[in-house]
Design an enzyme around this catalytic site. Structure first.
Site, PDB file in Angstrom:
ATOM      1  N   ARG A  54      -6.005   2.047  -3.109  1.00 51.12           N
ATOM      2  CA  ARG A  54      -5.035   1.253  -2.349  1.00 51.12           C
ATOM      3  C   ARG A  54      -5.298  -0.242  -2.531  1.00 51.12           C
ATOM      4  O   ARG A  54      -6.414  -0.654  -2.842  1.00 51.12           O
ATOM      5  CB  ARG A  54      -5.043   1.631  -0.879  1.00 51.12           C
TER       6      ARG A  54
ATOM      7  N   ARG B 217       0.842  -1.191   0.000  1.00 50.82           N
ATOM      8  CA  ARG B 217       0.000   0.000   0.000  1.00 50.82           C
ATOM      9  C   ARG B 217       0.877   1.241   0.000  1.00 50.82           C
ATOM     10  O   ARG B 217       1.861   1.319   0.725  1.00 50.82           O
ATOM     11  CB  ARG B 217      -0.905   0.023   1.228  1.00 50.82           C
TER      12      ARG B 217
ATOM     13  N   ASP C 115      -6.561  -1.739   2.823  1.00 50.36           N
ATOM     14  CA  ASP C 115      -6.665  -0.810   3.949  1.00 50.36           C
ATOM     15  C   ASP C 115      -7.242  -1.598   5.121  1.00 50.36           C
ATOM     16  O   ASP C 115      -8.207  -2.341   4.948  1.00 50.36           O
ATOM     17  CB  ASP C 115      -7.610   0.340   3.569  1.00 50.36           C
TER      18      ASP C 115
HETATM   19  N1  LIG Z   1      -9.254   3.686  14.192  1.00 53.51           N
HETATM   20  C1  LIG Z   1      -8.214   3.843  13.368  1.00 53.51           C
HETATM   21  N2  LIG Z   1      -7.857   2.852  12.508  1.00 53.51           N
HETATM   22  C2  LIG Z   1      -6.822   3.005  11.669  1.00 53.51           C
HETATM   23  N3  LIG Z   1      -6.049   4.116  11.617  1.00 53.51           N
HETATM   24  C3  LIG Z   1      -6.364   5.129  12.441  1.00 53.51           C
HETATM   25  C4  LIG Z   1      -7.447   5.032  13.356  1.00 53.51           C
HETATM   26  N4  LIG Z   1      -7.500   6.186  14.063  1.00 53.51           N
HETATM   27  C5  LIG Z   1      -6.527   6.957  13.646  1.00 53.51           C
HETATM   28  N5  LIG Z   1      -5.822   6.341  12.661  1.00 53.51           N
HETATM   29  C6  LIG Z   1      -4.691   6.964  12.011  1.00 53.51           C
HETATM   30  O1  LIG Z   1      -5.086   7.341  10.735  1.00 53.51           O
HETATM   31  C7  LIG Z   1      -3.915   7.435   9.960  1.00 53.51           C
HETATM   32  C8  LIG Z   1      -4.263   7.354   8.493  1.00 53.51           C
HETATM   33  O2  LIG Z   1      -4.763   6.074   8.246  1.00 53.51           O
HETATM   34  P1  LIG Z   1      -5.031   5.608   6.772  1.00 53.51           P
HETATM   35  O3  LIG Z   1      -3.890   5.994   5.897  1.00 53.51           O
HETATM   36  O4  LIG Z   1      -5.415   4.174   6.828  1.00 53.51           O
HETATM   37  O5  LIG Z   1      -6.262   6.534   6.397  1.00 53.51           O
HETATM   38  P2  LIG Z   1      -7.267   6.255   5.269  1.00 53.51           P
HETATM   39  O6  LIG Z   1      -7.657   4.814   5.325  1.00 53.51           O
HETATM   40  O7  LIG Z   1      -6.736   6.745   3.968  1.00 53.51           O
HETATM   41  O8  LIG Z   1      -8.498   7.163   5.673  1.00 53.51           O
HETATM   42  P3  LIG Z   1      -9.507   6.941   6.839  1.00 53.51           P
HETATM   43  O9  LIG Z   1      -8.738   7.172   8.114  1.00 53.51           O
HETATM   44  O10 LIG Z   1     -10.545   7.973   6.600  1.00 53.51           O
HETATM   45  O11 LIG Z   1     -10.018   5.538   6.733  1.00 53.51           O
HETATM   46  C9  LIG Z   1      -3.056   6.301  10.424  1.00 53.51           C
HETATM   47  O12 LIG Z   1      -1.717   6.630  10.338  1.00 53.51           O
HETATM   48  C10 LIG Z   1      -3.494   6.063  11.853  1.00 53.51           C
HETATM   49  O13 LIG Z   1      -2.506   6.467  12.773  1.00 53.51           O
HETATM   50  N1  LIG Z   2     -15.866   2.327  -0.953  1.00 55.38           N
HETATM   51  C1  LIG Z   2     -14.826   2.644  -0.178  1.00 55.38           C
HETATM   52  N2  LIG Z   2     -14.385   3.902  -0.154  1.00 55.38           N
HETATM   53  C2  LIG Z   2     -13.336   4.221   0.641  1.00 55.38           C
HETATM   54  C3  LIG Z   2     -12.705   3.245   1.410  1.00 55.38           C
HETATM   55  C4  LIG Z   2     -13.179   1.921   1.352  1.00 55.38           C
HETATM   56  O1  LIG Z   2     -12.640   0.992   2.019  1.00 55.38           O
HETATM   57  N3  LIG Z   2     -14.247   1.659   0.556  1.00 55.38           N
HETATM   58  N4  LIG Z   2     -11.656   3.579   2.220  1.00 55.38           N
HETATM   59  C5  LIG Z   2     -11.278   4.819   2.300  1.00 55.38           C
HETATM   60  C6  LIG Z   2     -10.216   5.179   3.258  1.00 55.38           C
HETATM   61  O2  LIG Z   2     -10.193   4.329   4.326  1.00 55.38           O
HETATM   62  C7  LIG Z   2     -11.817   5.904   1.498  1.00 55.38           C
HETATM   63  N5  LIG Z   2     -12.902   5.492   0.683  1.00 55.38           N
END
Ligand SMILES: Nc1ncnc2c1ncn2[C@@H]1O[C@H](COP(=O)(O)OP(=O)(O)OP(=O)(O)O)[C@@H](O)[C@H]1O
Ligand SMILES: Nc1nc2c(c(=O)[nH]1)N=C(CO)CN2
Length: 361
Positions: free
Chosen positions: A286, A277, A289
């Site tokens: 990605r 990723r 995730d």
């Molecule tokens: N409950 C959580 N689960 C996973 N990551 C988290 C959580 N809370 C905070 N984070 C933080 O969020 C940061 C970004 O995570 P990540 O890159 O997976 O975001 P994303 O999947 O693109 O977006 P989203 O956070 O909206 O799902 C991570 O570095 C982590 O430290």
């Molecule tokens: N449909 C879908 N959209 C997303 C997803 C995902 O897992 N499914 N994850 C994201 C960031 O965590 C942002 N947008």
């Protein structure tokens, strides 16, 4: 969802996130995978057919196995991405096997399944999670002079040599309160596994294989047992302009874990990295995730690990599969998951009955 009270709820987790490898990751995504992806052209071959021959991988990695940068970063003799390893077509989801109905629970089906080890082939080499029972985790690192197990043993069996443990001993370093709290939290969770709900998603490469690999890698983590796996959903990319990304596959798993929340997050992130990723843009496409949706009933506003996940209540691609495995689920701060989902609707979230994630044995 079970909601035992536990010591981990005593405050936000403040553990330092460790990127064991550091450094910048070059862009290892394969854009062609996204371009060639056609979610409805899944071949009917099984993952078992693609599994490399040879003895099965051990159920648990030995301590330290797979830690080396050669394995972890793919600099070793062989390719490391599961799709590359098999020379598979990365833009294609292969259904593992048919099934109908809702999520799987451990023990729901077992005997005589000829394909039960199919997912091992998807497993990337991952570093040992910190804080694992039996490992050189937080307990070993802390060295707290008044650690309970040490004190107890000394009291009963070695009453005399307290030289290193007296407060006046100049060699005794004070232990920061944060470390003490971490050790206590680890102690608590070790004897009292917590339920956690993880959201899995991906929209690059062989989406199903990647999700299965993530499930298997989680199960291979000491201190983590995957208890239930939801159905697989095809979902419209959330949070981005329409038609700017391929559709996602999403699923949810329920685990029981003795890892503290921070170690579970580290492991989740290690799984993401093992599947190459890359993080170039927020909510960018990605391979895999792995988000922690809830960890027991812990509530934390720490940005490093916010619990529940701060956007879970807005995401039908999380809530819908979660209901598969926990119909009465409750999202702390938001209410019944079924009610929250009814409020936001399920548009863009469609179950893929033809695809299935396998619950590891
Ligand atoms: N409950 C959580 N689960 C996973 N990551 C988290 C959580 N809370 C905070 N984070 C933080 O969020 C940061 C970004 O995570 P990540 O890159 O997976 O975001 P994303 O999947 O693109 O977006 P989203 O956070 O909206 O799902 C991570 O570095 C982590 O430290
Ligand atoms: N449909 C879908 N959209 C997303 C997803 C995902 O897992 N499914 N994850 C994201 C960031 O965590 C942002 N947008």
């Amino acid at each position: 969802m079970r909601r035992p009270s536990h010591g981990a709820a005593r405050g936000p987790c403040r553990w330092t996130r460790v990127d064991s490898r550091g450094g910048d990751r070059t862009d290892r995504t394969r854009p062609e995978a996204a371009r060639t992806y056609d979610s409805r052209s899944d071949s009917r071959g099984s993952c078992r057919a693609a599994r490399p021959q040879g003895p099965r991988a051990p159920r648990r990695l030995p301590q330290g196995a797979g830690r080396g940068p050669d394995l972890h970063r793919g600099c070793g003799p062989g390719p490391r991405h599961p799709a590359r390893r098999r020379g598979g077509r990365p833009g294609e989801d292969r259904p593992l096997r048919h099934r109908g109905g809702g999520g799987r629970r451990r023990g729901a089906r077992r005997a005589g399944r000829p394909d039960r080890d199919a997912g091992r082939a998807h497993r990337p080499a991952l570093p040992q999670a910190r804080g694992c029972p039996g490992g050189r985790g937080v307990r070993a690192q802390a060295g707290r002079p008044d650690h309970r197990s040490v004190r107890r043993r000394d009291h009963h069996h070695h009453p005399e040599p307290r030289m290193n443990r007296t407060p006046t001993d100049p060699t005794v370093q004070p232990v920061p309160a944060s470390v003490t709290a971490q050790v206590d939290a680890a102690d608590t969770t070790l004897s009292n596994p917590k339920p956690a709900v993880l959201s899995l998603g991906g929209n690059l490469g062989n989406r199903l294989e990647n999700l299965q690999g993530a499930v298997d890698a989680l199960e291979d983590t000491p201190g983590v047992r995957v208890k239930a796996v939801s159905r697989v959903y095809e979902t419209a990319p959330w949070g981005v302009e329409p038609d700017t990304q391929p559709p996602y596959l999403n699923a949810v798993v329920v685990v029981k874990t003795t890892l503290p929340p921070s170690s579970l997050l580290e492991r989740a992130q290690a799984v993401e990295e093992a599947f190459d990723r890359v993080r170039t843009q927020r909510w960018g496409a990605r391979t895999v995730d792995v988000d922690i949706v809830v960890y027991g009933d812990v509530v934390s506003g720490d940005p490093v690990l916010t619990l529940p996940h701060p956007r879970a209540h807005e995401r039908a691609f999380v809530l819908r599969p979660w209901l598969d495995v926990e119909p009465e689920a409750h999202l702390p701060g938001a209410g019944r998951v079924a009610d929250v989902l009814a409020g936001i609707g399920e548009e863009g979230v469609a179950v893929r009955e033809d695809l299935e994630l396998r619950l590891p044995d």
